[in-house]
Design an enzyme around this catalytic site. Structure first.
Site, PDB file in Angstrom:
ATOM      1  N   LEU A   1     103.292 -48.699  71.302  1.00 25.76           N
ATOM      2  CA  LEU A   1     102.912 -49.705  72.293  1.00 25.76           C
ATOM      3  C   LEU A   1     103.071 -49.125  73.696  1.00 25.76           C
ATOM      4  O   LEU A   1     104.145 -48.652  74.062  1.00 25.76           O
ATOM      5  CB  LEU A   1     103.773 -50.960  72.145  1.00 25.76           C
ATOM      6  CG  LEU A   1     103.766 -51.618  70.758  1.00 25.76           C
ATOM      7  CD1 LEU A   1     104.478 -52.968  70.809  1.00 25.76           C
ATOM      8  CD2 LEU A   1     102.352 -51.781  70.228  1.00 25.76           C
TER       9      LEU A   1
ATOM     10  N   ARG B   1     107.505 -51.986  88.012  1.00 27.19           N
ATOM     11  CA  ARG B   1     108.766 -51.628  88.675  1.00 27.19           C
ATOM     12  C   ARG B   1     108.905 -50.124  88.950  1.00 27.19           C
ATOM     13  O   ARG B   1     109.860 -49.684  89.574  1.00 27.19           O
ATOM     14  CB  ARG B   1     109.956 -52.121  87.845  1.00 27.19           C
ATOM     15  CG  ARG B   1     110.220 -53.606  88.054  1.00 27.19           C
ATOM     16  CD  ARG B   1     111.305 -54.107  87.137  1.00 27.19           C
ATOM     17  NE  ARG B   1     110.851 -54.171  85.754  1.00 27.19           N
ATOM     18  CZ  ARG B   1     111.656 -54.297  84.700  1.00 27.19           C
ATOM     19  NH1 ARG B   1     112.969 -54.327  84.872  1.00 27.19           N
ATOM     20  NH2 ARG B   1     111.176 -54.372  83.477  1.00 27.19           N
TER      21      ARG B   1
ATOM     22  N   THR C   1     104.069 -58.305  72.307  1.00 24.15           N
ATOM     23  CA  THR C   1     104.183 -57.155  71.393  1.00 24.15           C
ATOM     24  C   THR C   1     103.514 -57.429  70.040  1.00 24.15           C
ATOM     25  O   THR C   1     102.948 -56.517  69.435  1.00 24.15           O
ATOM     26  CB  THR C   1     105.665 -56.792  71.179  1.00 24.15           C
ATOM     27  OG1 THR C   1     106.398 -57.993  70.876  1.00 24.15           O
ATOM     28  CG2 THR C   1     106.267 -56.145  72.408  1.00 24.15           C
TER      29      THR C   1
ATOM     30  N   TYR D   1     107.655 -47.365  70.991  1.00 22.92           N
ATOM     31  CA  TYR D   1     107.339 -47.768  72.358  1.00 22.92           C
ATOM     32  C   TYR D   1     107.085 -46.534  73.219  1.00 22.92           C
ATOM     33  O   TYR D   1     107.886 -45.606  73.229  1.00 22.92           O
ATOM     34  CB  TYR D   1     108.515 -48.578  72.949  1.00 22.92           C
ATOM     35  CG  TYR D   1     108.687 -49.919  72.268  1.00 22.92           C
ATOM     36  CD1 TYR D   1     109.145 -49.974  70.952  1.00 22.92           C
ATOM     37  CD2 TYR D   1     108.370 -51.096  72.918  1.00 22.92           C
ATOM     38  CE1 TYR D   1     109.261 -51.192  70.307  1.00 22.92           C
ATOM     39  CE2 TYR D   1     108.496 -52.318  72.278  1.00 22.92           C
ATOM     40  CZ  TYR D   1     108.938 -52.360  70.977  1.00 22.92           C
ATOM     41  OH  TYR D   1     109.052 -53.552  70.342  1.00 22.92           O
ATOM     42  N   GLY D   2     105.979 -46.567  73.949  1.00 27.94           N
ATOM     43  CA  GLY D   2     105.593 -45.422  74.776  1.00 27.94           C
ATOM     44  C   GLY D   2     106.546 -45.120  75.911  1.00 27.94           C
ATOM     45  O   GLY D   2     106.509 -44.040  76.491  1.00 27.94           O
ATOM     46  N   ASP D   3     107.400 -46.063  76.240  1.00 28.97           N
ATOM     47  CA  ASP D   3     108.333 -45.841  77.351  1.00 28.97           C
ATOM     48  C   ASP D   3     109.773 -45.649  76.874  1.00 28.97           C
ATOM     49  O   ASP D   3     110.717 -45.746  77.649  1.00 28.97           O
ATOM     50  CB  ASP D   3     108.249 -46.999  78.362  1.00 28.97           C
ATOM     51  CG  ASP D   3     108.481 -48.362  77.716  1.00 28.97           C
ATOM     52  OD1 ASP D   3     108.731 -48.425  76.501  1.00 28.97           O
ATOM     53  OD2 ASP D   3     108.399 -49.377  78.443  1.00 28.97           O
TER      54      ASP D   3
ATOM     55  N   ASN E   1     105.610   4.374  95.443  1.00 28.85           N
ATOM     56  CA  ASN E   1     106.504   3.769  96.423  1.00 28.85           C
ATOM     57  C   ASN E   1     105.667   3.098  97.514  1.00 28.85           C
ATOM     58  O   ASN E   1     104.921   3.764  98.219  1.00 28.85           O
ATOM     59  CB  ASN E   1     107.421   4.845  97.033  1.00 28.85           C
ATOM     60  CG  ASN E   1     108.568   4.218  97.788  1.00 28.85           C
ATOM     61  OD1 ASN E   1     108.381   3.249  98.533  1.00 28.85           O
ATOM     62  ND2 ASN E   1     109.755   4.753  97.608  1.00 28.85           N
TER      63      ASN E   1
ATOM     64  N   TYR F   1      90.838  -9.767 100.624  1.00 32.16           N
ATOM     65  CA  TYR F   1      89.904 -10.877 100.817  1.00 32.16           C
ATOM     66  C   TYR F   1      89.110 -10.656 102.092  1.00 32.16           C
ATOM     67  O   TYR F   1      89.692 -10.451 103.167  1.00 32.16           O
ATOM     68  CB  TYR F   1      90.723 -12.179 100.915  1.00 32.16           C
ATOM     69  CG  TYR F   1      89.923 -13.450 100.953  1.00 32.16           C
ATOM     70  CD1 TYR F   1      88.912 -13.688 100.038  1.00 32.16           C
ATOM     71  CD2 TYR F   1      90.205 -14.433 101.904  1.00 32.16           C
ATOM     72  CE1 TYR F   1      88.183 -14.878 100.077  1.00 32.16           C
ATOM     73  CE2 TYR F   1      89.492 -15.627 101.933  1.00 32.16           C
ATOM     74  CZ  TYR F   1      88.479 -15.838 101.014  1.00 32.16           C
ATOM     75  OH  TYR F   1      87.779 -17.009 101.056  1.00 32.16           O
TER      76      TYR F   1
HETATM   77  C1  UD1 Z   1     110.920 -56.265  73.518  1.00 37.80           C
HETATM   78  C2  UD1 Z   1     111.436 -57.050  72.325  1.00 37.80           C
HETATM   79  C3  UD1 Z   1     112.935 -57.215  72.455  1.00 37.80           C
HETATM   80  C4  UD1 Z   1     113.605 -55.875  72.565  1.00 37.80           C
HETATM   81  C5  UD1 Z   1     113.002 -55.073  73.689  1.00 37.80           C
HETATM   82  C6  UD1 Z   1     113.509 -53.662  73.666  1.00 37.80           C
HETATM   83  C7  UD1 Z   1     109.613 -58.547  71.717  1.00 37.80           C
HETATM   84  C8  UD1 Z   1     109.107 -59.936  71.787  1.00 37.80           C
HETATM   85  N1  UD1 Z   1     110.778 -58.333  72.308  1.00 37.80           N
HETATM   86  O1  UD1 Z   1     111.179 -57.056  74.652  1.00 37.80           O
HETATM   87  O2  UD1 Z   1     113.438 -57.913  71.339  1.00 37.80           O
HETATM   88  O3  UD1 Z   1     114.994 -56.046  72.759  1.00 37.80           O
HETATM   89  O4  UD1 Z   1     111.581 -54.999  73.573  1.00 37.80           O
HETATM   90  O5  UD1 Z   1     113.105 -52.998  74.826  1.00 37.80           O
HETATM   91  O6  UD1 Z   1     108.991 -57.702  71.113  1.00 37.80           O
HETATM   92  N2  UD1 Z   1     103.698 -54.075  75.237  1.00 37.80           N
HETATM   93  C9  UD1 Z   1     102.355 -53.947  74.977  1.00 37.80           C
HETATM   94  N3  UD1 Z   1     101.569 -55.057  75.008  1.00 37.80           N
HETATM   95  C10 UD1 Z   1     102.078 -56.289  75.260  1.00 37.80           C
HETATM   96  C11 UD1 Z   1     103.445 -56.405  75.526  1.00 37.80           C
HETATM   97  C12 UD1 Z   1     104.232 -55.278  75.506  1.00 37.80           C
HETATM   98  O7  UD1 Z   1     101.851 -52.841  74.748  1.00 37.80           O
HETATM   99  O8  UD1 Z   1     101.291 -57.241  75.256  1.00 37.80           O
HETATM  100  C13 UD1 Z   1     104.542 -52.851  75.218  1.00 37.80           C
HETATM  101  C14 UD1 Z   1     105.111 -52.531  76.579  1.00 37.80           C
HETATM  102  O9  UD1 Z   1     104.307 -51.567  77.234  1.00 37.80           O
HETATM  103  C15 UD1 Z   1     106.477 -51.940  76.254  1.00 37.80           C
HETATM  104  C16 UD1 Z   1     106.837 -52.599  74.922  1.00 37.80           C
HETATM  105  O10 UD1 Z   1     105.643 -53.112  74.396  1.00 37.80           O
HETATM  106  O11 UD1 Z   1     106.387 -50.542  76.019  1.00 37.80           O
HETATM  107  C17 UD1 Z   1     107.885 -53.679  75.109  1.00 37.80           C
HETATM  108  O12 UD1 Z   1     107.350 -54.679  75.910  1.00 37.80           O
HETATM  109  P1  UD1 Z   1     108.242 -55.507  76.883  1.00 37.80           P
HETATM  110  O13 UD1 Z   1     107.438 -56.545  77.514  1.00 37.80           O
HETATM  111  O14 UD1 Z   1     109.015 -54.602  77.737  1.00 37.80           O
HETATM  112  O15 UD1 Z   1     109.219 -56.206  75.830  1.00 37.80           O
HETATM  113  P2  UD1 Z   1     110.594 -56.835  76.137  1.00 37.80           P
HETATM  114  O16 UD1 Z   1     110.370 -58.149  76.732  1.00 37.80           O
HETATM  115  O17 UD1 Z   1     111.451 -55.876  76.842  1.00 37.80           O
END
Ligand code: UD1
Ligand code: CA
Length: 455
Positions: A8, A15, A80, A101-103, A376, A386
């Site tokens: 994801l 931020r 998610t 997760y990509g991050d 040397n 150039y």
């Molecule tokens: C999510 C989890 C939470 C967990 C946390 C860990 C859910 C509902 N909650 O929360 O339980 O503790 O991660 O960090 O899953 N993303 C998408 N598309 C979307 C939404 C999110 O690709 O529509 C990706 C985001 O880029 C990110 C990851 O999913 O990499 C997590 O999304 P984020 O919104 O940060 O989830 P949290 O609310 O932190």
């Protein structure tokens, strides 16, 4: 069972305060998303990888286009669960699915393997962690026997649930056919109005599927990057890990906290690396070599018994055994130094081959050149390569001696064993074994008076 990985990466990363999509920010010289992809690849050649992208998708795809990835667009970030649902149609229903997760860049391969191992058609694998400060994360809610009941997002949690310090990392493994049953049933009736992937845990429990949890060795493995402060913290952690690995293999790092590796390094025995050295890309360093402080080496091969003194910059170059570089030397791309060469202070070399035992010790520029052995090059010698439009080549054959402050106007060849007098401007080929100089005759004027200051 075959494994598919869904990463994801559709989040905006507001931020980070950056024009660059979050997952392209670099950690130890590599985009965050690339760390995740590389680790996922470690699970086996047969693993197919699906990346769900949204924000800055084109840039992300372009940057990582060399990778065999199924790119899945999620136009609107609806949660998610919704994100995973976008990727699911491309995944065979008999596969297991690992969600990453990509991050979250530093998850260990071993941790993912354990997670995959506890999951099958009857069991869902969930990566959880125990944190001193669980705030912000979804909490793992267990029954009195310790079995997982559900995951509650912080924003939906009661005060009691918020006290739970076992958190959801977000990473899980589950059968694809179960996902395709549960995902369409997700609702967005929660405090964030999102389709939560985490809600499948409750559905699994209802369907009699086991929930098996696995924990990472370090909480850093499940740490996501949401801002520059997180990024800096993970960078330091990763750098320390890399430094520790090199120390364990016998490399001397005078200060492991002041050493950065942004890529891959293969380092021989009895190598000493002084403080503030940065190695980038692919670097190899032979045995018994010393790298002085504040030196940057990128995509280069440094031989054995080499001394690189402080403040050198070496890029895309080869340094032969027993050579001596610096301080303050710059080796630009396509420099190739043979053994026992000496490149001294304020010397710049570009696209040049320097033969065995040759010395360019002070304040020189040698570019687009082929230099033989035991040459040397005197202080302040410049190859004028150039003409304002094109680059031209200079050939300096074996045993040439060039006097200080000479200019060699390319294209030009200095024959074997020739000598160039100091201060010469060489515009035509120099004959072998002869002395050549271009210099106006020195004169003395006895009628000359030094000016005095006006009153
Ligand atoms: C999510 C989890 C939470 C967990 C946390 C860990 C859910 C509902 N909650 O929360 O339980 O503790 O991660 O960090 O899953 N993303 C998408 N598309 C979307 C939404 C999110 O690709 O529509 C990706 C985001 O880029 C990110 C990851 O999913 O990499 C997590 O999304 P984020 O919104 O940060 O989830 P949290 O609310 O932190
Ligand atoms: Ca998050």
């Amino acid at each position: 069972m075959k494994l598919s990985v869904i990463i994801l990466a559709a989040g905006q990363g507001t931020r980070m305060h950056s024009a660059l999509p979050k997952v392209l920010h670099s950690l130890a010289g590599k985009p965050l998303l690339m760390h995740v992809i590389d680790t996922a690849r470690g699970l086996g050649d047969a693993v197919d990888i699906h990346v769900v992208y949204g924000h800055g998708g084109k840039v992300v795809k372009n940057r990582l286009k060399a990778n065999a990835i199924n790119w899945v667009k999620q136009s609107e970030q609806l949660g998610t669960g919704h994100a995973v649902a976008q990727a699911l149609p491309a995944i065979p229903s008999e596969n297991m699915v690992l969600v990453l997760y990509g991050d979250v860049p530093l998850t260990q391969l071993g941790t993912l393997k354990s997670l995959v191992d506890v999951a099958n058609e009857q069991s869902l694998g969930l990566l959880t962690a125990h944190l001193d400060n669980p705030s912000g994360y979804g909490r793992i809610i267990r029954d009195k026997h310790g079995a997982v009941n559900c995951i509650v997002e912080e924003k939906d949690a009661t005060e009691l649930e918020k006290k739970v310090n076992e958190i959801n990392t977000g990473m899980l493994v589950v059968a694809a056919d179960l996902l395709s049953k549960w995902l369409p049933a997700l609702s967005n009736k929660n405090s964030q109005g999102e389709y939560y992937l985490t809600d499948i845990v409750e559905m699994a429990v209802k369907d009699g599927i086991n929930i098996n949890t696995v924990n990472p060795e370090s909480s850093m493995e499940v740490c996501g990057v949401n801002n520059k402060s997180h990024l800096a913290m993970l960078e330091r952690y990763k750098q320390r890990q890399q430094a520790d690995l090199l120390l364990s293999r016998g490399v001397t790092l005078y200060d492991p906290a002041r050493f950065d590796l942004r890529g891959e390094a293969s380092i021989g025995r009895d190598v000493v690396i002084d403080v503030n050295v940065i190695l980038e890309g692919n670097v190899s360093i032979g045995d018994d070599t010393y790298i002085g402080s504040n030196t940057i080496i990128k995509d280069s091969q440094i031989g054995s018994g080499v001394t690189v003194l402080s403040n050198c910059t070496i890029e895309n170059s080869i340094v032969g055994d027993c050579s001596h570089i610096g301080p303050f030397a710059r080796l630009r791309p396509e420099t190739c130094l043979a053994e026992k060469t000496k490149i001294g202070n304020f010397v710049e070399i570009k696209k040049a081959k320097i033969g065995t035992g040759s010395k360019i010790n002070h304040l020189s520029y040698v570019g687009d050149s082929t230099v033989g052995k035991d040459v040397n090059v005197g202080a302040g010698t410049i190859t004028c390569n150039y003409d304002g439009a094109n680059k031209h080549h200079t050939v300096i054959e074996d045993h040439v001696f060039i006097g200080s402050a000479s200019q060699l106007v390319a294209p030009v060849t200095l024959g074997k064993g020739s000598t160039v007098g100091a201060g010469s401007t060489i515009t035509r080929n120099v004959e072998a074994n002869e002395l050549t100089l271009s210099r106006t005759k020195q004169t003395t004027r006895s009628d000359w008076k030094r000016p005095t200051k006006n009153r």
